[in-house]
Design a protein around this motif. Structure first.
Motif, PDB file in Angstrom:
ATOM      1  N   TRP A 212       0.834  -1.199   0.000  1.00 20.60           N
ATOM      2  CA  TRP A 212       0.000   0.000   0.000  1.00 20.60           C
ATOM      3  C   TRP A 212       0.873   1.256   0.000  1.00 20.60           C
ATOM      4  CZ3 TRP A 212      -0.355   4.112   3.375  1.00 20.60           C
ATOM      5  CH2 TRP A 212      -1.404   5.000   3.134  1.00 20.60           C
ATOM      6  N   ALA A 213       1.895   1.243   0.887  1.00 21.34           N
ATOM      7  CA  ALA A 213       2.729   2.450   1.051  1.00 21.34           C
ATOM      8  C   ALA A 213       3.479   2.791  -0.224  1.00 21.34           C
ATOM      9  CB  ALA A 213       3.705   2.259   2.215  1.00 21.34           C
ATOM     10  N   GLU A 214       3.900   1.756  -0.942  1.00 19.42           N
ATOM     11  CA  GLU A 214       4.641   2.032  -2.180  1.00 19.42           C
ATOM     12  C   GLU A 214       3.800   2.840  -3.149  1.00 19.42           C
ATOM     13  OE1 GLU A 214       6.080  -1.803  -3.394  1.00 19.42           O
ATOM     14  OE2 GLU A 214       7.727  -1.676  -1.945  1.00 19.42           O
ATOM     15  N   GLU A 215       2.509   2.589  -3.156  1.00 17.49           N
ATOM     16  CA  GLU A 215       1.652   3.322  -4.085  1.00 17.49           C
ATOM     17  C   GLU A 215       1.025   4.574  -3.473  1.00 17.49           C
ATOM     18  OE1 GLU A 215      -1.021   0.782  -6.175  1.00 17.49           O
ATOM     19  OE2 GLU A 215      -1.599   2.376  -7.559  1.00 17.49           O
ATOM     20  N   PHE A 216       0.616   4.479  -2.239  1.00 21.61           N
ATOM     21  CA  PHE A 216      -0.180   5.578  -1.683  1.00 21.61           C
ATOM     22  C   PHE A 216       0.445   6.269  -0.471  1.00 21.61           C
ATOM     23  CE2 PHE A 216      -3.257   2.592  -3.593  1.00 21.61           C
ATOM     24  CZ  PHE A 216      -3.813   3.443  -4.539  1.00 21.61           C
ATOM     25  N   GLY A 217       1.528   5.699   0.082  1.00 22.48           N
ATOM     26  CA  GLY A 217       2.076   6.247   1.324  1.00 22.48           C
ATOM     27  C   GLY A 217       2.897   7.512   1.103  1.00 22.48           C
ATOM     28  N   THR A 218       3.224   8.171   2.208  1.00 22.50           N
ATOM     29  CA  THR A 218       4.108   9.335   2.130  1.00 22.50           C
ATOM     30  C   THR A 218       5.554   8.831   2.164  1.00 22.50           C
ATOM     31  OG1 THR A 218       4.210   9.494   4.519  1.00 22.50           O
ATOM     32  CG2 THR A 218       2.459  10.761   3.430  1.00 22.50           C
ATOM     33  N   GLU A 219       6.463   9.750   1.863  1.00 25.99           N
ATOM     34  CA  GLU A 219       7.896   9.432   1.937  1.00 25.99           C
ATOM     35  C   GLU A 219       8.227   8.897   3.333  1.00 25.99           C
ATOM     36  OE1 GLU A 219      11.114   8.883  -0.008  1.00 25.99           O
ATOM     37  OE2 GLU A 219       9.518  10.035  -0.996  1.00 25.99           O
ATOM     38  N   ALA A 220       7.732   9.585   4.343  1.00 23.59           N
ATOM     39  CA  ALA A 220       8.016   9.208   5.730  1.00 23.59           C
ATOM     40  C   ALA A 220       7.487   7.802   6.009  1.00 23.59           C
ATOM     41  CB  ALA A 220       7.376  10.211   6.677  1.00 23.59           C
ATOM     42  N   GLN A 221       6.308   7.498   5.493  1.00 25.83           N
ATOM     43  CA  GLN A 221       5.740   6.162   5.748  1.00 25.83           C
ATOM     44  C   GLN A 221       6.542   5.074   5.058  1.00 25.83           C
ATOM     45  OE1 GLN A 221       1.679   7.013   4.530  1.00 25.83           O
ATOM     46  NE2 GLN A 221       0.996   6.976   6.658  1.00 25.83           N
ATOM     47  N   ARG A 222       7.023   5.367   3.867  1.00 24.05           N
ATOM     48  CA  ARG A 222       7.831   4.351   3.165  1.00 24.05           C
ATOM     49  C   ARG A 222       9.120   4.057   3.930  1.00 24.05           C
ATOM     50  NH1 ARG A 222       5.266   6.389  -1.391  1.00 24.05           N
ATOM     51  NH2 ARG A 222       6.701   8.125  -1.656  1.00 24.05           N
ATOM     52  N   ALA A 223       9.581   5.061   4.698  1.00 25.55           N
ATOM     53  CA  ALA A 223      10.824   4.873   5.458  1.00 25.55           C
ATOM     54  C   ALA A 223      10.647   3.872   6.603  1.00 25.55           C
ATOM     55  CB  ALA A 223      11.309   6.221   5.996  1.00 25.55           C
ATOM     56  N   TYR A 224       9.397   3.623   7.030  1.00 25.77           N
ATOM     57  CA  TYR A 224       9.186   2.650   8.117  1.00 25.77           C
ATOM     58  C   TYR A 224       9.780   1.289   7.743  1.00 25.77           C
ATOM     59  CZ  TYR A 224       5.271   5.710   9.661  1.00 25.77           C
ATOM     60  OH  TYR A 224       4.479   6.742  10.052  1.00 25.77           O
ATOM     61  N   PHE A 225       9.731   1.004   6.442  1.00 26.31           N
ATOM     62  CA  PHE A 225      10.130  -0.335   6.009  1.00 26.31           C
ATOM     63  C   PHE A 225      11.646  -0.511   6.005  1.00 26.31           C
ATOM     64  CE2 PHE A 225       5.935   0.630   4.614  1.00 26.31           C
ATOM     65  CZ  PHE A 225       5.229  -0.477   5.038  1.00 26.31           C
ATOM     66  N   LYS A 226      12.361   0.601   6.185  1.00 24.23           N
ATOM     67  CA  LYS A 226      13.823   0.506   6.297  1.00 24.23           C
ATOM     68  C   LYS A 226      14.218   0.070   7.700  1.00 24.23           C
ATOM     69  CE  LYS A 226      14.773   3.839   2.706  1.00 24.23           C
ATOM     70  NZ  LYS A 226      14.327   5.243   2.673  1.00 24.23           N
ATOM     71  N   GLU A 227      13.314   0.277   8.649  1.00 28.78           N
ATOM     72  CA  GLU A 227      13.592  -0.170  10.028  1.00 28.78           C
ATOM     73  C   GLU A 227      12.740  -1.402  10.299  1.00 28.78           C
ATOM     74  OE1 GLU A 227      14.023   3.049  13.124  1.00 28.78           O
ATOM     75  OE2 GLU A 227      12.997   4.157  11.528  1.00 28.78           O
ATOM     76  N   GLU A 228      13.070  -2.455   9.608  1.00 27.97           N
ATOM     77  CA  GLU A 228      12.180  -3.607   9.602  1.00 27.97           C
ATOM     78  C   GLU A 228      11.973  -4.247  10.968  1.00 27.97           C
ATOM     79  OE1 GLU A 228      13.095  -7.316   7.439  1.00 27.97           O
ATOM     80  OE2 GLU A 228      11.273  -6.771   6.321  1.00 27.97           O
ATOM     81  N   GLU A 229      13.080  -4.359  11.709  1.00 29.79           N
ATOM     82  CA  GLU A 229      12.977  -5.033  13.003  1.00 29.79           C
ATOM     83  C   GLU A 229      11.992  -4.289  13.912  1.00 29.79           C
ATOM     84  OE1 GLU A 229      16.124  -6.232  16.364  1.00 29.79           O
ATOM     85  OE2 GLU A 229      16.939  -5.928  14.335  1.00 29.79           O
ATOM     86  N   LYS A 230      12.128  -2.976  13.882  1.00 29.36           N
ATOM     87  CA  LYS A 230      11.254  -2.144  14.706  1.00 29.36           C
ATOM     88  C   LYS A 230       9.803  -2.270  14.239  1.00 29.36           C
ATOM     89  CE  LYS A 230      10.961   2.767  15.532  1.00 29.36           C
ATOM     90  NZ  LYS A 230      11.796   3.960  15.523  1.00 29.36           N
TER      91      LYS A 230
END
Ligand code: GLU
Length: 549
Positions: A384-402
């Motif tokens: 969902w985030a890849e298509e509709f999320g904000t830049e900030a939301q897409r960054a959540y996936f860089k902190e996967e463990e968290k």
């Protein structure tokens, strides 16, 4: 009248014969119970819940018994065509796991192509010519002005509007008049010469509604427009025949055109497919029920579900609940089954208006999402985030463990009971935001700012990342005691007036200080996921915010 000659004059030249097409598009070689169904949208760019409703039914019917679902594009009306509309239909339906076997932009078996009506002009003309030659169709030279004057006259007389009976002026033109008009180069359309009589009723067996009675058609409908393109009515009859459709499931708004369609099939000498008219989706609006409206109800558009990030299975479960009366019971017994295993039956489809309730869908959504693992949820959110999320939301996936730890907590995984806080991807991403960004504002609490500040400050002074949940809580209790808050809930309930509040109010202040929100899952775990540095910094921020206020 020499109809053969007229046919040649109106559509001159050699056309392939009807037999040629019968051979070119032979009946399909399918297992006995297999149905050939279709979706036949106009490329208007608007694909709605009613389309999905019919699509799921058509897809289930086709795929339950080894049949075929194909996509045909009904683009006879150029004015309504929108670029990219076909892709939008495919994408919207794919989201709900509806895949076509054949059709426009699908690839696969193309034996019954072309799939766009505009590319089938040649086929239609063969049959228009045939009907003219048989005296079942005729040219009409009436102008727009004449037709609208006719409509006005009929409306004033409170009669049915249209081109029929005594009003069908060109039906009775003499041979000379016709050729004179043609010689003068007057534009014309071709109309069906209807043999129906509105005094006659036809009893028709609808695959969904059962036996229904309709009035025979007597409208001389246009079958070929002046630009040489057929109308939808005519094109659909030819197409359903030559694409070898066995069952047409479509919205009940088409019931009004059914008599025309039946007459067309008969005039063409084609065996009719079975039709099933699906009930409309209604919405409760105060005391009344009305059809979902494009203008008033965003949930009518399928785009709404993708943008909001509804979990496709949840929408499908809800649609199936509305489509088949025994689905709910089956699903209760088989909550984790592949939905394709449900024995879908056309006979179990609703016969009249079905209530669509977004709250009900939301409940189903929460329930479906609560069945996922944290990893499945993360994957769904990422899509969902890849298509509709904000830049900030897409960054959540860089902190996967968290992210996974946050999801585990928020979904109650490993706890006594799964939490059902997530409704859609957009709402879940919003919900998760405090794990990734310090609060910018703070929910209200029942306590004054000074007390809030003191509590946050006191906690900051004793906070240690190493504390386990029990040690952490005893620190919160000490602060509560020190400032006159009850730590024993029973006592507090007996005489609330003797206290400033309870330990729960103290914990709430810390919760708001850490996350900005008054309601969250377990705070000790949240602080652990955030880490020591971040927790301290958030508490400090809260102290200074409340100090300044
Ligand atoms: N083209 C029609 C539509 O846009 C389809 C009607 C039918 O299914 O026969 O809904």
């Amino acid at each position: 009248m020499d109809y053969q000659k007229l046919a040649e004059r109106l559509l001159p030249g050699e056309y392939p014969s009807p037999e040629f097409y019968e051979e070119k598009y032979p009946p399909r070689n399918l297992p006995e119970k297999a149905e050939v169904t279709r979706l036949a949208p106009s490329p208007t760019g608007f694909i709605h819940l009613g389309n999905l409703f019919a699509a799921i039914a058509n897809e289930r019917v086709a795929h339950r018994n080894g049949g075929v679902l194909y996509l045909r594009i009904e683009d006879t009306d150029l004015k309504r065509k929108v670029d990219g509309a076909v892709e939008a239909v495919i994408r919207a339906l794919k989201y709900f796991d509806i895949t076509f076997d054949e059709g426009a932009e699908i690839g696969g078996n193309d034996a019954y192509a072309p799939w766009y009506q505009r590319q089938r002009a040649e086929i239609y003309r063969t049959f228009v010519k045939k009907l003219i030659a048989e005296g079942r169709a005729y040219p009409c030279f009436c102008t727009e002005e004449e037709l609208s004057a006719l409509r006005e006259e009929q409306t004033a007389k409170k009669e049915i509007t249209g081109y029929y009976g005594k009003y069908a002026k060109c039906r009775n033109l003499s041979e000379e008049e016709i050729y004179k008009n043609l010689d003068e180069g007057k534009p014309f359309v071709i109309r069906l010469k209807s043999l129906g009589d509105p005094k006659n009723k036809i009893t028709f067996r609808d695959a969904i509604k059962g036996e229904i009675t309709v009035t025979e058609n007597d409208q001389d409908v246009v079958i070929l427009k002046s630009d040489g393109i057929p109308t939808y009515h005519f094109a659909h009859a030819i197409d359903d025949h030559f694409m070898r459709t066995t069952l047409v499931i479509r919205g009940e708004e088409w019931l009004a055109s059914l008599p025309i369609h039946l007459e067309l099939f008969d005039a063409l000498g084609f065996r009719r497919p079975r039709y099933g008219h699906n009930c409309s989706l209604m919405k409760q609006d105060g005391e009344t029920r009305r059809k979902l409206s494009k203008r008033k109800d965003p949930e009518l558009s399928l785009e709404f579900y993708r943008k909001e990030g509804y979990y496709p299975r949840a929408v499908k479960v809800y649609m199936l609940t509305l489509l088949n009366s025994n689905f709910e019971e089956w699903y209760q017994k088989n909550p984790d089954a592949d939905l394709a295993e449900f024995p879908f039956k056309v006979e179990k489809m609703g016969k009249s208006g079905t209530l669509f309730d977004l709250d009900k869908l939301n409940d189903i959504s929460k329930n479906e999402l609560s069945k996922l693992t944290e990893r499945q949820m993360a994957d769904f959110l990422r899509g969902w985030a890849e298509e509709f999320g904000t830049e900030a939301q897409r960054a959540y996936f860089k902190e996967e463990e968290k992210l996974l730890a946050a999801l585990t907590l928020c979904m109650g995984i490993g706890g006594k009971k799964r939490r059902k806080d997530f409704k859609t991807a957009s709402q879940a991403m919003e919900f998760l935001s405090y794990f990734f960004a310090a609060p910018e504002s703070y929910d209200e609490s029942g306590l004054d700012l000074k007390t809030r500040k003191t509590i946050a400050e006191e906690f900051l002074a004793v906070y240690s990342y190493e504390d386990d949940a029990a040690a952490w809580f005893s620190k919160v209790r000490s602060i509560a005691e020190k400032y006159g808050f009850a730590t024993d809930m029973k006592e507090y309930k007996l005489s609330p007036e003797s206290y400033k509040g309870s330990v729960a109010d103290v914990a709430e202040v810390l919760r708001i200080a850490t996350t900005g929100k008054a309601n969250t899952p377990d705070l000790w775990t949240i602080q652990h996921i955030l880490g020591e540095k971040e927790t301290r910094s958030r508490l400090k921020n809260a102290v200074s915010a409340w100090e300044k206020a």
